[in-house]
Design an enzyme around this catalytic site. Sequence first.
Site, PDB file in Angstrom:
ATOM      1  N   ASN A   1      78.966  50.747  58.767  1.00 29.75           N
ATOM      2  CA  ASN A   1      78.894  49.053  58.570  1.00 29.75           C
ATOM      3  C   ASN A   1      77.659  49.123  57.827  1.00 29.75           C
ATOM      4  OD1 ASN A   1      78.381  46.505  58.132  1.00 29.75           O
ATOM      5  ND2 ASN A   1      79.441  45.922  60.118  1.00 29.75           N
TER       6      ASN A   1
ATOM      7  N   HIS B   1      85.307  44.371  53.191  1.00 28.17           N
ATOM      8  CA  HIS B   1      83.934  44.673  54.224  1.00 28.17           C
ATOM      9  C   HIS B   1      84.296  45.685  55.186  1.00 28.17           C
ATOM     10  CE1 HIS B   1      80.370  44.673  56.175  1.00 28.17           C
ATOM     11  NE2 HIS B   1      80.769  44.157  57.441  1.00 28.17           N
TER      12      HIS B   1
ATOM     13  N   CYS C   1      76.872  39.922  56.046  1.00 30.70           N
ATOM     14  CA  CYS C   1      77.820  41.081  55.277  1.00 30.70           C
ATOM     15  C   CYS C   1      78.753  40.221  54.359  1.00 30.70           C
ATOM     16  CB  CYS C   1      78.802  41.543  56.541  1.00 30.70           C
ATOM     17  SG  CYS C   1      78.008  42.474  57.911  1.00 30.70           S
TER      18      CYS C   1
END
Length: 315
Positions: free
Chosen positions: A270, A240, A116
Amino acid sequence: MATTRTGVRGGIVTGWGISVPDKVVTNDDLSATMDTNDAWIRERTGIRERRIGGTTSQLAIEAGLAALARAGRRPDEIDAVVLATTTPDQIVPGTSATVQDGIGVPGGAFDVNAACSGFVYALAVAHGLLAIGAERLLVIGSETLSRITDWDDRSVAVLVGDGAGAVVLEAVDGPGQLLSWNLGADGSLRHLLMCDHGGYLFMDGKEVFRKAVRVVVDSAEQAIAEAGLTAADVSLLVPHQANLRIISAACQRLGIPEEKAVVVIDRYGNTSSASIPLALVDALETGRLQPGDHVLLTGFGGGMTWASAVLRWGG
Ligand code: COA
């Protein structure tokens, strides 16, 4: 920052774009097939819905073409595709090769996998290429986490989504937009978030949560200090998008008001390395980022890895 014979050579973002699948999956849709519910998912994560579908290359191509159109550039003006992804279409070849072919970029193409944190890693690498002579690059974060998710495992299934975001990065004489960057990794924590060949994503959610807040705050603080700024100078935080509670905790510890954080997790879940460019483009399209603003990008993910960058928007 590296220098060339003509002095410092940096980059500025001249175009941006996203692509998300058409299919919207709401929390209620998920609770129809597994033991979960909308209230739990919203309260614990901030997610209302996510987009599911497509392939990593297809989403990346669409986002890349949108970014090129916004920049007013043709594919043949791009020196390389730098694709951040942790969900490649295949193990070999790199998904960036499919993207290069699909867009028609005559230059190089390679994948960056830092989970990520991937988009910020890719952005840092791209600035390195500009410093040694590249003129224009396409930097993309694209993911189809849905394809490595066990849709019977509620601990992961409620969190993930698919999508892509891209920017065109162009060389400029002088330092450009990037004021500082910070990359980190601790492979001794790789068991917290992993996926074996042919397997599904596994996550120790509680432990990831605990570690994530600490590493992201440390990384962001270092990047802010390296840029010669303080938290009060940060106009916009693009974090993020893993959990709204992580974003809130990070804001609190950094001393950055939550209103300055871009949040798109409610719409997209996500999306790993796509989440920062999806949020960045959302801020740009809604007029939240103006020339001269200091924008802090910060992320964390499997590895564990973490990465932050401070840009002065507009160069
Ligand atoms: N739906 C409904 N209930 C659920 C659930 C779900 N999807 N998942 C777990 N629960 C239940 C648990 O069984 C537990 O029940 P109990 O109290 O009766 O035992 C309760 O909810 C609390 O579970 P817990 O795991 O303690 O929740 P949490 O507050 O830690 O939230 C996460 C779980 C995954 C949302 C959270 O830990 C998280 O976001 N972690 C970080 C994840 C992350 O950042 N990942 C990406 C890294 S890039």
